[in-house]
Design an enzyme around this catalytic site. Structure first.
Site, mmCIF file in Angstrom:
data_model
loop_
_atom_site.group_PDB
_atom_site.id
_atom_site.type_symbol
_atom_site.label_atom_id
_atom_site.label_comp_id
_atom_site.label_asym_id
_atom_site.label_seq_id
_atom_site.Cartn_x
_atom_site.Cartn_y
_atom_site.Cartn_z
ATOM 1 N N ALA A 173 0.814 -1.213 0.000
ATOM 2 C CA ALA A 173 0.000 0.000 0.000
ATOM 3 C C ALA A 173 0.852 1.270 0.000
ATOM 4 O O ALA A 173 0.427 2.302 -0.520
ATOM 5 C CB ALA A 173 -0.953 0.002 1.185
ATOM 6 N N THR A 174 2.054 1.201 0.543
ATOM 7 C CA THR A 174 2.937 2.372 0.494
ATOM 8 C C THR A 174 3.192 2.761 -0.963
ATOM 9 O O THR A 174 3.023 3.918 -1.360
ATOM 10 C CB THR A 174 4.282 2.063 1.196
ATOM 11 N N GLN A 228 -6.574 -0.871 5.438
ATOM 12 C CA GLN A 228 -7.119 -1.457 6.675
ATOM 13 C C GLN A 228 -8.568 -1.899 6.505
ATOM 14 O O GLN A 228 -9.189 -2.327 7.476
ATOM 15 C CB GLN A 228 -7.053 -0.428 7.815
ATOM 16 N N SER A 281 -3.335 -3.761 0.597
ATOM 17 C CA SER A 281 -2.091 -4.400 0.992
ATOM 18 C C SER A 281 -2.386 -5.836 1.410
ATOM 19 O O SER A 281 -3.298 -6.087 2.198
ATOM 20 C CB SER A 281 -1.495 -3.621 2.168
ATOM 21 N N HIS A 313 -0.574 -7.985 3.258
ATOM 22 C CA HIS A 313 -0.263 -8.427 4.629
ATOM 23 C C HIS A 313 -1.238 -7.888 5.664
ATOM 24 O O HIS A 313 -1.215 -8.321 6.812
ATOM 25 C CB HIS A 313 1.203 -8.159 4.999
ATOM 26 N N THR A 342 9.090 -7.142 -13.497
ATOM 27 C CA THR A 342 8.483 -8.469 -13.549
ATOM 28 C C THR A 342 7.585 -8.671 -12.327
ATOM 29 O O THR A 342 7.971 -8.355 -11.205
ATOM 30 C CB THR A 342 9.590 -9.546 -13.562
ATOM 31 N N CYS A 346 4.421 1.981 12.400
ATOM 32 C CA CYS A 346 5.533 2.554 11.649
ATOM 33 C C CYS A 346 6.330 3.548 12.458
ATOM 34 O O CYS A 346 7.520 3.704 12.276
ATOM 35 C CB CYS A 346 5.025 3.259 10.399
HETATM 36 C C1 PLP Z 1 -0.118 -0.696 6.442
HETATM 37 C C2 PLP Z 1 -0.708 0.499 5.813
HETATM 38 C C3 PLP Z 1 -0.088 1.117 4.719
HETATM 39 C C4 PLP Z 1 1.227 0.622 4.162
HETATM 40 O O1 PLP Z 1 1.068 -0.652 3.590
HETATM 41 P P1 PLP Z 1 2.334 -1.555 3.196
HETATM 42 O O2 PLP Z 1 1.707 -2.633 2.354
HETATM 43 O O3 PLP Z 1 2.890 -2.065 4.466
HETATM 44 O O4 PLP Z 1 3.253 -0.707 2.433
HETATM 45 C C5 PLP Z 1 -0.708 2.216 4.164
HETATM 46 N N1 PLP Z 1 -1.864 2.674 4.640
HETATM 47 C C6 PLP Z 1 -2.506 2.103 5.680
HETATM 48 C C7 PLP Z 1 -3.802 2.650 6.134
HETATM 49 C C8 PLP Z 1 -1.937 1.000 6.296
HETATM 50 O O5 PLP Z 1 -2.558 0.451 7.341
#
Ligand code: PLP
Length: 346
Positions: free
Chosen positions: A14-15, A123, A143, A145, A184, A270
């Site tokens: 998500a970053t 989230q 994201s 994870h 890739t 973070c």
């Molecule tokens: C965890 C998170 C991110 C970042 O996601 P990553 O996949 O770890 O880079 C961005 N926004 C929100 C709201 C998140 O909870």
């Protein structure tokens, strides 16, 4: 989710998705419109993408939220310049305090003024139902994870019609992902993300029941047994699996240490390495001292009832013990108003 497969761009998480959406749209459309709005409670990667655009000459409004963490729609609408606002960035579920923004109403306001809407749904996806058409998202980050999938993979939804969104890529190269994200594709990670999304969709209502039951147990257990604690963020407009609580007169880091067998966090995952009070809580108007006493509890698919019982027990015990060592708590018990004290400056 109602997106077409062609509208999904795989990224490293998500970053990257947030960076790609915000910088990508800014760079593509920037000659026509150069104003961006982001909530003050957005994830760091959204705020920092905006900051970097400011250095390039874009103007950014960091929109305040109400004390419950929810955006005031009137304040949002007033901040939009229909001739110059390119984009509004609003997250669906907040990662630190769990509040859910009225994203559909935000989307309606954006449509009305011809402004794009980027939604950070990291989230939300996999936890609550999300339909990109229903919420009127033009781009949306996810994201893996955050829904029990592998780390290092995520996705960006990019709307293809009504309207068709164009982005400048950040990563140049072979033109994969319709030219928006070269490199890739990590097929094993993408398969893992797909599997985690399928499980989340299949089990969403069962997960929700389980999490709601445990979250209510944790909340009522803490609030009935620990005096002087406060819930951060809206009481009702929230995702139940996130409980952010301030324990007045208890230093958050000390409580965190005492609760080391439990995976709680202070602030966001973070920024917890820094001892800065959370900027999200500060945006809600939580004072600095109170922000330092907050802890975030996450309740998920694999949380058990025994873990909730243990958490309540440990919180009751350690909050009591830490307050027993605190002169401020003694003063509070004697009825002294902390705000009336003139502290000596060093
Ligand atoms: C965890 C998170 C991110 C970042 O996601 P990553 O996949 O770890 O880079 C961005 N926004 C929100 C709201 C998140 O909870």
């Amino acid at each position: 989710m109602a997106a077409d497969a062609k509208e999904i761009i795989f990224t490293s998480g998500a970053t990257e998705s947030n960076n790609l959406a915000i910088k990508g749209m800014a760079h593509f459309y920037g000659k026509k419109r150069n104003h961006i709005i982001a909530l003050q409670t957005e994830h760091k990667c959204v705020l920092d993408s905006c900051r970097s655009l400011e250095r390039e000459g874009f103007s950014v409004t960091y929109l305040p939220v109400k004390t419950d963490g929810i955006v005031d729609l009137k304040v949002l609408e007033d901040a939009i310049d229909p001739n110059n606002t390119l984009l509004v960035c609003a997250m669906l579920v907040n990662n630190e305090i769990g509040v859910v923004q009225p994203i559909k109403a935000i989307g309606d306001i954006c449509r009305k003024h011809g402004t794009f809407l980027h939604v950070d749904a990291a989230q939300a996806v996999g936890k609550i139902p999300v339909d990109v058409n229903d919420i009127r998202a033009d781009t949306m980050s996810m994201s893996a994870h955050k829904m029990y999938g592998p780390k290092g993979v995520g996705a960006l939804f990019v709307r293809r019609k009504q309207p068709r969104i164009r982005l400048d890529s950040i990563i140049s190269g072979g033109g994969q992902e319709r030219g928006m994200r070269s490199g890739t594709l990590p097929s094993p990670l993408i398969v893992g993300m797909g599997a985690s999304a399928a499980i989340a969709a299949r089990d969403m209502s069962a997960d929700h029941l389980h999490i709601t039951k445990l979250a209510e147990k944790l909340r009522s257990g803490l609030f009935s047994r620990v005096p002087e604690i406060y819930l951060n963020g809206s009481e009702n407009e929230r995702y139940v699996g996130n409980l952010n609580v301030s324990f007045a007169f208890v230093e958050g880091e000390s409580l965190l240490m005492a609760l080391k067998e439990i995976a709680v966090s202070s602030g966001s995952a973070c920024t917890s390495a820094s001892l800065e009070p959370s900027y999200v809580l500060r945006a809600l108007g939580v004072d600095e001292a109170m922000a330092h006493t907050s802890l975030r509890f996450g309740i998920g698919r694999f949380t058990s009832e025994a873990e909730i019982d243990r958490t309540i027990e440990l919180c009751v015990k350690y909050v009591d013990r830490l307050r027993g060592m605190s002169p401020l708590w003694d003063m509070h018990l004697e009825g002294i108003d902390m705000n009336s004290i003139a502290w000596t400056q060093h």
